[in-house]
Design a protein around this motif. Structure first.
Motif, PDB file in Angstrom:
ATOM      1  N   VAL A   1      -0.454  -7.305   4.332  1.00 43.90           N
ATOM      2  CA  VAL A   1      -0.474  -5.836   4.429  1.00 43.90           C
ATOM      3  C   VAL A   1       0.780  -5.175   3.871  1.00 43.90           C
ATOM      4  CG1 VAL A   1      -1.952  -5.945   6.474  1.00 43.90           C
ATOM      5  CG2 VAL A   1       0.523  -5.714   6.774  1.00 43.90           C
ATOM      6  N   PHE A   2       1.803  -5.970   3.569  1.00 48.74           N
ATOM      7  CA  PHE A   2       3.083  -5.388   3.143  1.00 48.74           C
ATOM      8  C   PHE A   2       3.667  -6.095   1.919  1.00 48.74           C
ATOM      9  CE2 PHE A   2       7.792  -5.661   3.631  1.00 48.74           C
ATOM     10  CZ  PHE A   2       8.107  -4.337   3.393  1.00 48.74           C
ATOM     11  N   ALA A   3       3.969  -7.363   2.046  1.00 44.86           N
ATOM     12  CA  ALA A   3       4.706  -8.061   0.988  1.00 44.86           C
ATOM     13  C   ALA A   3       3.904  -8.248  -0.285  1.00 44.86           C
ATOM     14  CB  ALA A   3       5.188  -9.420   1.503  1.00 44.86           C
ATOM     15  N   LYS A   4       2.616  -8.471  -0.165  1.00 44.36           N
ATOM     16  CA  LYS A   4       1.800  -8.717  -1.365  1.00 44.36           C
ATOM     17  C   LYS A   4       1.297  -7.433  -2.026  1.00 44.36           C
ATOM     18  CE  LYS A   4      -0.727 -12.376  -1.494  1.00 44.36           C
ATOM     19  NZ  LYS A   4      -1.789 -13.373  -1.229  1.00 44.36           N
ATOM     20  N   PRO A   5       0.727  -6.473  -1.284  1.00 45.19           N
ATOM     21  CA  PRO A   5       0.134  -5.316  -1.968  1.00 45.19           C
ATOM     22  C   PRO A   5       1.122  -4.395  -2.665  1.00 45.19           C
ATOM     23  CG  PRO A   5       0.007  -5.068   0.430  1.00 45.19           C
ATOM     24  CD  PRO A   5       0.431  -6.474   0.168  1.00 45.19           C
ATOM     25  N   ILE A   6       2.332  -4.235  -2.132  1.00 42.67           N
ATOM     26  CA  ILE A   6       3.269  -3.291  -2.752  1.00 42.67           C
ATOM     27  C   ILE A   6       3.626  -3.707  -4.184  1.00 42.67           C
ATOM     28  CG2 ILE A   6       5.596  -2.294  -2.627  1.00 42.67           C
ATOM     29  CD1 ILE A   6       5.266  -2.302   0.437  1.00 42.67           C
ATOM     30  N   PRO A   7       4.155  -4.918  -4.409  1.00 46.46           N
ATOM     31  CA  PRO A   7       4.448  -5.281  -5.806  1.00 46.46           C
ATOM     32  C   PRO A   7       3.207  -5.423  -6.669  1.00 46.46           C
ATOM     33  CG  PRO A   7       4.871  -7.126  -4.316  1.00 46.46           C
ATOM     34  CD  PRO A   7       4.638  -5.937  -3.457  1.00 46.46           C
ATOM     35  N   ALA A   8       2.072  -5.795  -6.059  1.00 44.73           N
ATOM     36  CA  ALA A   8       0.839  -5.920  -6.851  1.00 44.73           C
ATOM     37  C   ALA A   8       0.406  -4.569  -7.398  1.00 44.73           C
ATOM     38  CB  ALA A   8      -0.263  -6.536  -5.994  1.00 44.73           C
ATOM     39  N   ILE A   9       0.403  -3.564  -6.550  1.00 50.97           N
ATOM     40  CA  ILE A   9       0.003  -2.225  -6.996  1.00 50.97           C
ATOM     41  C   ILE A   9       0.989  -1.700  -8.039  1.00 50.97           C
ATOM     42  CG2 ILE A   9      -0.318   0.177  -6.277  1.00 50.97           C
ATOM     43  CD1 ILE A   9      -1.230  -0.932  -3.550  1.00 50.97           C
ATOM     44  N   VAL A  10       2.280  -1.903  -7.796  1.00 56.39           N
ATOM     45  CA  VAL A  10       3.300  -1.388  -8.714  1.00 56.39           C
ATOM     46  C   VAL A  10       3.168  -2.014 -10.094  1.00 56.39           C
ATOM     47  CG1 VAL A  10       5.781  -1.302  -9.198  1.00 56.39           C
ATOM     48  CG2 VAL A  10       4.944  -0.788  -6.900  1.00 56.39           C
ATOM     49  N   ILE A  11       3.097  -3.348 -10.171  1.00 55.83           N
ATOM     50  CA  ILE A  11       3.069  -4.000 -11.485  1.00 55.83           C
ATOM     51  C   ILE A  11       1.745  -3.715 -12.193  1.00 55.83           C
ATOM     52  CG2 ILE A  11       2.158  -6.244 -10.713  1.00 55.83           C
ATOM     53  CD1 ILE A  11       4.894  -5.609 -13.393  1.00 55.83           C
TER      54      ILE A  11
ATOM     55  N   ALA B   1       4.721   3.850   1.644  1.00 59.72           N
ATOM     56  CA  ALA B   1       4.318   4.667   2.794  1.00 59.72           C
ATOM     57  C   ALA B   1       2.840   4.470   3.112  1.00 59.72           C
ATOM     58  CB  ALA B   1       4.622   6.135   2.525  1.00 59.72           C
ATOM     59  N   GLU B   2       2.013   4.374   2.082  1.00 64.38           N
ATOM     60  CA  GLU B   2       0.580   4.171   2.297  1.00 64.38           C
ATOM     61  C   GLU B   2       0.310   2.826   2.960  1.00 64.38           C
ATOM     62  OE1 GLU B   2      -0.935   4.648  -1.611  1.00 64.38           O
ATOM     63  OE2 GLU B   2      -0.920   6.854  -1.545  1.00 64.38           O
ATOM     64  N   GLN B   3       1.026   1.801   2.548  1.00 66.82           N
ATOM     65  CA  GLN B   3       0.832   0.478   3.160  1.00 66.82           C
ATOM     66  C   GLN B   3       1.312   0.465   4.609  1.00 66.82           C
ATOM     67  OE1 GLN B   3      -1.389  -0.703   0.401  1.00 66.82           O
ATOM     68  NE2 GLN B   3      -0.854  -2.202   1.980  1.00 66.82           N
ATOM     69  N   LEU B   4       2.395   1.162   4.895  1.00 67.67           N
ATOM     70  CA  LEU B   4       2.886   1.213   6.263  1.00 67.67           C
ATOM     71  C   LEU B   4       1.961   2.050   7.140  1.00 67.67           C
ATOM     72  CD1 LEU B   4       6.753   1.513   5.732  1.00 67.67           C
ATOM     73  CD2 LEU B   4       5.352  -0.540   6.064  1.00 67.67           C
ATOM     74  N   ASP B   5       1.358   3.098   6.561  1.00 73.61           N
ATOM     75  CA  ASP B   5       0.349   3.868   7.293  1.00 73.61           C
ATOM     76  C   ASP B   5      -0.818   2.966   7.678  1.00 73.61           C
ATOM     77  OD1 ASP B   5       1.794   6.203   7.077  1.00 73.61           O
ATOM     78  OD2 ASP B   5       0.638   6.992   5.382  1.00 73.61           O
TER      79      ASP B   5
ATOM     80  N   PHE C   1       9.276   0.795  11.796  1.00 74.50           N
ATOM     81  CA  PHE C   1       8.945  -0.099  12.906  1.00 74.50           C
ATOM     82  C   PHE C   1      10.228  -0.727  13.464  1.00 74.50           C
ATOM     83  CE2 PHE C   1       5.261   0.006  10.075  1.00 74.50           C
ATOM     84  CZ  PHE C   1       4.249   0.380  10.959  1.00 74.50           C
ATOM     85  N   PRO C   2      11.009   0.026  14.198  1.00 72.65           N
ATOM     86  CA  PRO C   2      12.299  -0.484  14.689  1.00 72.65           C
ATOM     87  C   PRO C   2      12.179  -1.636  15.678  1.00 72.65           C
ATOM     88  CG  PRO C   2      11.795   1.645  15.673  1.00 72.65           C
ATOM     89  CD  PRO C   2      10.790   1.427  14.594  1.00 72.65           C
ATOM     90  N   THR C   3      11.020  -1.809  16.309  1.00 70.75           N
ATOM     91  CA  THR C   3      10.850  -2.911  17.269  1.00 70.75           C
ATOM     92  C   THR C   3      10.094  -4.081  16.644  1.00 70.75           C
ATOM     93  OG1 THR C   3       8.800  -1.934  18.149  1.00 70.75           O
ATOM     94  CG2 THR C   3      10.886  -1.331  19.229  1.00 70.75           C
ATOM     95  N   LEU C   4       9.985  -4.101  15.336  1.00 69.25           N
ATOM     96  CA  LEU C   4       9.270  -5.169  14.641  1.00 69.25           C
ATOM     97  C   LEU C   4       9.857  -6.536  14.997  1.00 69.25           C
ATOM     98  CD1 LEU C   4       6.992  -5.401  12.422  1.00 69.25           C
ATOM     99  CD2 LEU C   4       8.877  -5.672  10.773  1.00 69.25           C
ATOM    100  N   ARG C   5       8.979  -7.508  15.231  1.00 66.04           N
ATOM    101  CA  ARG C   5       9.422  -8.859  15.583  1.00 66.04           C
ATOM    102  C   ARG C   5       8.302  -9.843  15.275  1.00 66.04           C
ATOM    103  NH1 ARG C   5       8.257  -5.789  19.932  1.00 66.04           N
ATOM    104  NH2 ARG C   5       6.713  -6.570  21.448  1.00 66.04           N
ATOM    105  N   LEU C   6       8.645 -11.120  15.193  1.00 66.75           N
ATOM    106  CA  LEU C   6       7.631 -12.142  14.956  1.00 66.75           C
ATOM    107  C   LEU C   6       6.645 -12.185  16.109  1.00 66.75           C
ATOM    108  CD1 LEU C   6       9.534 -15.260  13.527  1.00 66.75           C
ATOM    109  CD2 LEU C   6       8.151 -13.595  12.271  1.00 66.75           C
ATOM    110  N   ALA C   7       5.383 -12.445  15.777  1.00 65.58           N
ATOM    111  CA  ALA C   7       4.345 -12.573  16.804  1.00 65.58           C
ATOM    112  C   ALA C   7       4.053 -14.034  17.121  1.00 65.58           C
ATOM    113  CB  ALA C   7       3.067 -11.881  16.344  1.00 65.58           C
ATOM    114  N   VAL C   8       4.716 -14.932  16.408  1.00 63.69           N
ATOM    115  CA  VAL C   8       4.563 -16.372  16.634  1.00 63.69           C
ATOM    116  C   VAL C   8       5.948 -17.003  16.651  1.00 63.69           C
ATOM    117  CG1 VAL C   8       2.299 -16.468  15.526  1.00 63.69           C
ATOM    118  CG2 VAL C   8       4.352 -16.851  14.151  1.00 63.69           C
TER     119      VAL C   8
END
Length: 401
Positions: free
Chosen positions: A146-156, A128-132, A368-375
């Protein structure tokens, strides 16, 4: 007339353009010829490539196949004449019994389903903090950073008791260590820094134990050297694999919006969604085992001393195991993948990873229900073929504000 055994002359590592989630085409072609192919290692040593799901499980269940580091050939590097040392103390992934079982028994009690469930609330908070933060920054963002790397890093890091102020330093060094793009000189620097970092953490735990896995292990007969080895394995494995499943898995859902919509509409499928994404993206590439004696396997004789290469990602697309294997189906229920391995070496952190992935994927697509690639998809940079774990370097995404 008996059809000759299929032969693979060079270990395929490159993904097909436009197919970032699929195994290399040469691997799929090998599987079409059967679950087992001949392979000649760099340097000329004969070996085998196993691409069939059932045959890989057979190897992983058979104690006649060794995981010892000093017995394994490398699938893409000529190590002829090189003196390969045995696994360092605590490097339990590359050992056999009784050494492996000794480490595993000491660790198994620290990664129980009960303990993992107890930290679910903390994982939800971290997510939730990362999504905020992601929402505050606003689109577009790099979902890896902002999402895939920090969450498991903080947890482990929290699980192993790494001080908060030291996490950035650890992530920097371990990132260089695992990227597959580091020069030999920089690799030496990164490896040295990671080992020194883990040694500092172990020494700090000896002086001031806390409520974490490394502190729990202080009451065992493990030496500091073994604790350092275990800490390094757990930190690197807990960060890299989960990060790349989150990155690739998010991309796969963005490429299959009907599946993302199904996850948003029905959170009850979250568990099966995680299993399917693990199977579909298969960030683990190849693993090796060496026969300790002559072994009959798949109608062939694997001679003692011969290394077999196990292609997990190809096995996870085996049509004899999974119906319509190249389709992402979050409601799939035709069996577990080899994402966490199998047998005595099955990943100890599998329950932790499943919780992280379930919480993170569900929260991201709900928030983020409208999430989509920006490239455009062909502009998403993949990790190099030399990286041990497949993934994306960056994943630029946007959403409606």
């Amino acid at each position: 007339m008996v059809e000759p055994m299929h032969t693979v002359t060079e270990m395929p590592m490159a993904r097909r353009p436009g197919c970032p989630f699929d195994p290399p085409e040469e691997m799929l072609e090998a599987r079409r010829h059967g679950p087992m192919s001949r392979y000649t290692f760099p340097g000329g040593q004969p070996g085998w490539l196993i691409t069939g799901y059932d045959l890989i499980r057979t190897v992983l269940e058979d104690s006649r196949f060794s995981a010892r580091k000093d017995l394994l050939l490398h699938p893409t590097i000529d190590i002829t004449g090189m003196e390969i040392p045995p696994a360092a103390p605590g490097e339990f992934l590359l050992t056999d019994d009784p050494e492996h079982s000794r480490y595993r028994k000491l660790l198994a009690g620290k990664f129980t389903v009960r303990r993992m469930r107890m930290i679910t609330e903390r994982i939800e908070q971290i997510t939730a903090e990362q999504l905020d933060f992601m929402e505050k920054v606003g689109p577009p963002v790099d979902l890896v950073s902002v999402f895939a790397k920090p969450i498991p890093a903080i947890v482990i890091c929290e699980l192993l008791g790494v001080p908060y102020e030291d996490r950035a330093r650890f992530q920097e060094h371990i990132g260089l260590f695992l990227s597959g793009e580091t020069s030999d000189e920089d690799m030496i620097v990164a490896v040295t820094a990671v080992h020194e970092f883990v040694a500092e953490v172990v020494a700090a735990k000896r002086a001031n134990p806390g409520n974490d896995v490394l502190s729990d292990l202080l009451d065992t007969d493990l030496t500091d050297e073994e604790l350092r080895g275990i800490g390094l394995v757990l930190l690197s494995a807990g960060l890299d694999s989960a990060t790349n499943v989150l990155g690739l898995g998010t991309w796969a859902l963005l490429e299959n919006p009907e599946q993302a919509a199904a996850l948003r509409a029905d959170p009850e499928i979250a568990d099966s969604a995680v299993e399917e994404l693990l199977r579909y993206v298969s960030v683990g590439k190849t693993f090796m085992r060496t026969a300790l004696e002559d072994v009959e396997l798949g109608g062939q004789t694997v001679k003692a001393g011969t290394t077999v290469v196990l292609s997990y990602n190809t096995a996870n697309r085996d049509p004899e195991r999974f119906a319509d294997p190249h389709t992402l189906d979050l409601r799939r229920n035709d069996g577990s993948s080899l994402a966490f391995g199998h047998g005595v070496h099955m990943c100890l952190g599998s329950q932790l990873a499943r919780i992280e992935l379930r919480v993170a994927f569900t929260a991201l697509f709900k928030r983020f229900p409208t999430l989509r690639l920006a490239v455009p998809p062909d502009q998403v940079p993949l990790r190099p073929e030399t990286a041990d774990v497949h993934g994306v370097k960056t994943l630029m995404a946007t959403w409606d504000v």
